[in-house]
Write an enzyme that holds these catalytic residues in place. Structure first.
Site, PDB file in Angstrom:
ATOM      1  N   PRO A  97      41.110   7.426 -13.325  1.00  0.00           N
ATOM      2  CA  PRO A  97      41.058   8.667 -12.551  1.00  0.00           C
ATOM      3  C   PRO A  97      42.377   9.426 -12.603  1.00  0.00           C
ATOM      4  O   PRO A  97      43.448   8.832 -12.507  1.00  0.00           O
ATOM      5  CB  PRO A  97      40.793   8.173 -11.122  1.00  0.00           C
ATOM      6  CG  PRO A  97      41.399   6.797 -11.093  1.00  0.00           C
ATOM      7  CD  PRO A  97      41.188   6.224 -12.467  1.00  0.00           C
ATOM      8  N   GLY A  98      42.279  10.722 -12.808  1.00  0.00           N
ATOM      9  CA  GLY A  98      43.454  11.581 -12.708  1.00  0.00           C
ATOM     10  C   GLY A  98      43.238  12.513 -11.533  1.00  0.00           C
ATOM     11  O   GLY A  98      43.743  12.303 -10.417  1.00  0.00           O
ATOM     12  N   ARG A 143      45.269  27.146 -14.050  1.00  0.00           N
ATOM     13  CA  ARG A 143      43.870  26.732 -14.035  1.00  0.00           C
ATOM     14  C   ARG A 143      42.889  27.880 -13.790  1.00  0.00           C
ATOM     15  O   ARG A 143      41.850  27.944 -14.445  1.00  0.00           O
ATOM     16  CB  ARG A 143      43.635  25.602 -13.013  1.00  0.00           C
ATOM     17  CG  ARG A 143      44.456  24.340 -13.313  1.00  0.00           C
ATOM     18  CD  ARG A 143      44.045  23.156 -12.460  1.00  0.00           C
ATOM     19  NE  ARG A 143      42.784  22.591 -12.889  1.00  0.00           N
ATOM     20  CZ  ARG A 143      41.621  22.847 -12.353  1.00  0.00           C
ATOM     21  NH1 ARG A 143      41.536  23.609 -11.290  1.00  0.00           N
ATOM     22  NH2 ARG A 143      40.526  22.321 -12.841  1.00  0.00           N
ATOM     23  N   TYR A 191      46.800  18.878 -12.794  1.00  0.00           N
ATOM     24  CA  TYR A 191      46.865  19.891 -13.857  1.00  0.00           C
ATOM     25  C   TYR A 191      47.380  21.226 -13.335  1.00  0.00           C
ATOM     26  O   TYR A 191      46.940  22.280 -13.777  1.00  0.00           O
ATOM     27  CB  TYR A 191      45.485  20.048 -14.524  1.00  0.00           C
ATOM     28  CG  TYR A 191      44.891  18.724 -14.932  1.00  0.00           C
ATOM     29  CD1 TYR A 191      45.467  17.992 -15.968  1.00  0.00           C
ATOM     30  CD2 TYR A 191      43.818  18.169 -14.250  1.00  0.00           C
ATOM     31  CE1 TYR A 191      44.966  16.753 -16.322  1.00  0.00           C
ATOM     32  CE2 TYR A 191      43.303  16.923 -14.604  1.00  0.00           C
ATOM     33  CZ  TYR A 191      43.886  16.225 -15.641  1.00  0.00           C
ATOM     34  OH  TYR A 191      43.399  14.999 -15.989  1.00  0.00           O
ATOM     35  N   TYR A 244      40.764  27.870 -17.093  1.00  0.00           N
ATOM     36  CA  TYR A 244      39.472  27.191 -16.921  1.00  0.00           C
ATOM     37  C   TYR A 244      38.516  27.961 -16.025  1.00  0.00           C
ATOM     38  O   TYR A 244      37.476  27.422 -15.642  1.00  0.00           O
ATOM     39  CB  TYR A 244      39.673  25.818 -16.267  1.00  0.00           C
ATOM     40  CG  TYR A 244      40.566  24.853 -16.994  1.00  0.00           C
ATOM     41  CD1 TYR A 244      40.245  24.411 -18.277  1.00  0.00           C
ATOM     42  CD2 TYR A 244      41.710  24.351 -16.391  1.00  0.00           C
ATOM     43  CE1 TYR A 244      41.058  23.498 -18.926  1.00  0.00           C
ATOM     44  CE2 TYR A 244      42.524  23.437 -17.040  1.00  0.00           C
ATOM     45  CZ  TYR A 244      42.194  23.016 -18.311  1.00  0.00           C
ATOM     46  OH  TYR A 244      43.001  22.107 -18.947  1.00  0.00           O
ATOM     47  N   GLY A 293      36.544  11.387 -15.056  1.00  0.00           N
ATOM     48  CA  GLY A 293      35.725  12.585 -14.986  1.00  0.00           C
ATOM     49  C   GLY A 293      35.173  12.786 -13.596  1.00  0.00           C
ATOM     50  O   GLY A 293      34.307  13.642 -13.385  1.00  0.00           O
ATOM     51  N   CYS A 300      53.681  39.608 -16.718  1.00  0.00           N
ATOM     52  CA  CYS A 300      53.297  40.857 -17.361  1.00  0.00           C
ATOM     53  C   CYS A 300      52.203  40.639 -18.386  1.00  0.00           C
ATOM     54  O   CYS A 300      52.389  40.740 -19.594  1.00  0.00           O
ATOM     55  CB  CYS A 300      54.530  41.550 -17.920  1.00  0.00           C
ATOM     56  SG  CYS A 300      55.550  42.129 -16.549  1.00  0.00           S
TER      57      CYS A 300
END
Ligand code: PLP
Length: 414
Positions: free
Chosen positions: A268-269, A306, A364, A310, A226, A336
């Site tokens: 961790p990502g 994203r 991501y 998000y 996170g 479209c």
């Protein structure tokens, strides 16, 4: 990426040249940046046993996995596909932690066949493992019920989140573990992405430490991830150095109290790969309406979702005109449907044909790309030690049609 003599470079390579060489749209990753982030993270902690499992759903190209393995990390996976990719990249089964959500029993059993570590996040499957595979070591994912994370879509530790076994069910976990003599090797939590407040994270760790006291048999505690990175120049990021100090102190104290040298794990990502990624697109059209100037690019939420999914902010630069006079643009895609990357953004003057770049396109981003509108998925390039490597080819029409069987059903013209 740095501006050198009016042209952007990554590790000394002019990015315009990379775009010419590989075509657009294009994802480019700066391997050095991934290494720097890894070292920043590992330097932040001071405990005898620590390990980082890269959450590979952020970016799972095998070459990226190999780079991260070379740094000494393990890997966190969420599907059989990711297990196979990790094995392909050379990770040992022991270094692979499988942390799925709502998967079938068959999928758990397939994961077991690959001898990876298993993280269980519900009482139902915990009991199943107890009944059928009591010898299989299990890690248990706890939901500490701490509201953390940048927004509700990426927060997974709150009270009504589907993830993890509720901290209020610890008693029941202990009962099942004793009843079936399950070997619990670790406890885990992951409360979501984009944690800014170190204190909130530390509060969640207290909850997990308290739970861990109920399981003296464990050998590691995994605090998930996170860690937040900067998306805007003046953004806040997780103060990893401060967090590392505080966390290490807490962890050493806990180990001392329970008289056992546990291993500390993080997953961790985003922190490792987000800032290493750049997504290059071409401007197809600069469209003037009565209210807005649109820069329409040869991409959309089929490649970078994203911003739409998000409301994420990605910095945009005009690499064809880096020192041009800034103007206000809405940057939109060619899908479209409404696919706006940015509303009213100040960007150096954009002309038709100019190449724009989205920053923070490592995590991501490529990984969420799709073939929507029958558009092709772009190529990926990794820069390592000043050399550029094509690590994924651009798709072509064959990829769209490959699994369609087109059996020429005798449809009746009406
Ligand atoms: C997605 C995920 C991570 C990584 O989260 P980031 O915000 O990218 O660091 C870690 N652990 C688990 C279990 C995850 O699902």
């Amino acid at each position: 990426m740095q501006l050198v003599d009016k042209s952007y470079q990554i590790q000394g390579l002019p990015v315009i040249e990379l775009c010419k060489k590989y075509g657009l749209p294009l994802f480019v990753y700066d391997g050095q940046r991934i290494e720097e982030q890894y070292h920043r993270l590992s330097d932040a902690f001071d405990v005898p046993k620590i390990r980082f499992h890269y959450a590979c759903k952020a970016l799972s190209n095998v070459s990226i996995l190999r780079l991260i393995r070379a740094l000494g990390a393990g890997v966190d996976v969420v599907s059989i596909g990711e297990i196979l990719l990790a094995l392909q990249a050379g990770f040992q089964p022991d270094d692979i932690m499988y942390t799925p959500s709502s998967v079938s029993i068959a999928e758990y059993e397939e994961a077991m066949k690959h001898s990876v570590r298993i993280n269980v996040d519900n009482l139902e499957r915990l009991e199943y493992f107890g009944q059928h595979f009591p010898d299989q070591p299990i890690c248990i994912r706890i939901n500490p019920h701490i509201m953390a994370g940048g927004n509700k879509k990426i927060s997974v530790g709150h009270i009504d989140s589907k993830f993890g076994i509720s901290i209020h069910q610890i008693g029941r976990i202990r009962e099942l573990v004793d009843q079936y003599k399950i070997s619990v090797e670790g406890l885990h939590m992951h409360t979501g992405s984009d944690i800014l407040d170190v204190d909130v994270f530390l509060a969640a760790t207290d909850v997990l430490f308290a739970a861990a006291r109920e399981f003296p048999e464990i050998s590691f505690i995994d605090f998930g991830s996170g860690f937040k990175v900067k998306y805007r120049v003046d953004d806040n990021e997780t103060n990893i150095e401060l967090f590392g100090q505080e966390m290490s102190r807490k962890f050493r104290k806990y180990c001392h109290e329970v008289g056992k040298e546990l291993q500390l794990i993080f997953e961790p990502g985003k922190f490792l790969v987000s800032e290493a990624g750049y997504f290059f697109v071409k401007t197809n059209l600069v469209k003037h309406t009565t209210s807005t100037v649109f820069a329409g690019v040869d991409s959309g939420f089929n490649h970078l979702i994203r911003p739409m999914f998000y409301d994420a902010h990605h910095e945009i630069e005009n690499i064809s005109n880096p020192t041009g006079l800034p103007k206000i643009y809405s940057v939109v895609g060619y899908i479209c449907e409404t696919d706006t990357f940015a509303w009213n953004r100040k960007i150096p003057e954009i002309r038709e044909g100019d190449i724009l770049v989205f920053r923070n396109a490592g995590a991501y981003s490529f990984q969420m790309a799709s073939n929507y509108n029958s558009r092709l998925i772009p190529a990926e390039v990794l820069i390592y030690q000043g050399q550029d490597y094509l690590i994924r080819e651009r798709q072509d029409f064959d990829d769209l049609i490959r699994h369609q069987t087109d059996p020429e059903i005798p449809f009746i013209p009406r």
